[in-house]
Structures are given as structure tokens and as C-alpha cells.
Design a protein around this motif. Structure first.
Motif, short mmCIF file in Angstrom:
data_model
loop_
_atom_site.label_atom_id
_atom_site.label_comp_id
_atom_site.label_asym_id
_atom_site.label_seq_id
_atom_site.Cartn_x
_atom_site.Cartn_y
_atom_site.Cartn_z
N MET A 1 -6.89 1.50 7.04
CA MET A 1 -6.83 1.90 5.48
C MET A 1 -5.67 0.48 5.55
O MET A 1 -4.54 0.31 5.75
CB MET A 1 -5.85 3.05 5.59
CG MET A 1 -4.87 3.25 3.94
SD MET A 1 -4.58 4.92 4.39
CE MET A 1 -2.85 4.53 3.44
N SER A 2 -5.83 0.27 4.04
CA SER A 2 -5.72 -1.60 3.06
C SER A 2 -4.33 -0.53 2.60
O SER A 2 -4.38 0.98 1.69
CB SER A 2 -6.65 -2.00 2.83
OG SER A 2 -7.23 -2.29 3.84
N ILE A 3 -3.28 -1.40 2.06
CA ILE A 3 -2.34 -0.72 0.87
C ILE A 3 -1.81 -1.77 0.32
O ILE A 3 -2.36 -3.57 0.71
CB ILE A 3 -1.29 -0.22 1.83
CG1 ILE A 3 -0.24 -0.25 0.91
CG2 ILE A 3 -0.52 -1.63 2.88
CD1 ILE A 3 1.24 0.43 1.73
#
Length: 81
Positions: A1-3
Motif C-alpha cells: 500500500m502506498s501513502i
């Protein structure tokens, strides 16, 4: 998951240096910041001479007797011991 991360109030001179670095590395500023972060958090920490000696002892190597003395000398020169 990217932030998504955001940097606020970055000084102009720092931004200019970052931009120049990104250009030298043929990256966007975002790519350069990500590369810097990766290097900072993934780079292995350098061992001190005493830590290196401790790791060598764990390997139960047959070290010359004067090698620990050399490490102590390096440590003392570096840390004023």
C-alpha cells in the motif's frame, strides 16, 4: 500500500539543492526524495571497531593475537579512550 507524504515549509535553498540533485540524477523531485528516503532507511549502519570485533569473535575466527590490539588502538584514536 502506498501513502502520500507532504513536506511543508521547506526552505527555498534546500528545495533548490534538491531540484539540482534531481536533475543530476535524471529524476523528478518526487523521485529524488523517494530515493533519498530509501537510501536513508535501508542503508546498513556502519559498525564501530568494537562492534566489528564482537561480530568477528562470534564467528570464532582464528585471529592473530595483535588484531584486537589494533582495534583497541583505532577505537582509542577515534573516541579518545
Amino acid at each position: 500500500m502506498s501513502i502520500n507524504l507532504s513536506i511543508k515549509n521547506a526552505p527555498d535553498d534546500l528545495v533548490a539543492l534538491l531540484k539540482a540533485r534531481a536533475e543530476r540524477n535524471h529524476r523528478s523531485m518526487q523521485g529524488e526524495v523517494l530515493a533519498i528516503l530509501e537510501e536513508a532507511v535501508r542503508a546498513p549502519r556502519r559498525l564501530t571497531p568494537m562492534e566489528l570485533l564482537a561480530e568477528a569473535k562470534k564467528l570464532d575466527l582464528n585471529m592473530p593475537a595483535k588484531l584486537p590490539r589494533s582495534f583497541r588502538k583505532m577505537r582509542d584514536e577515534r573516541y579518545g579512550g
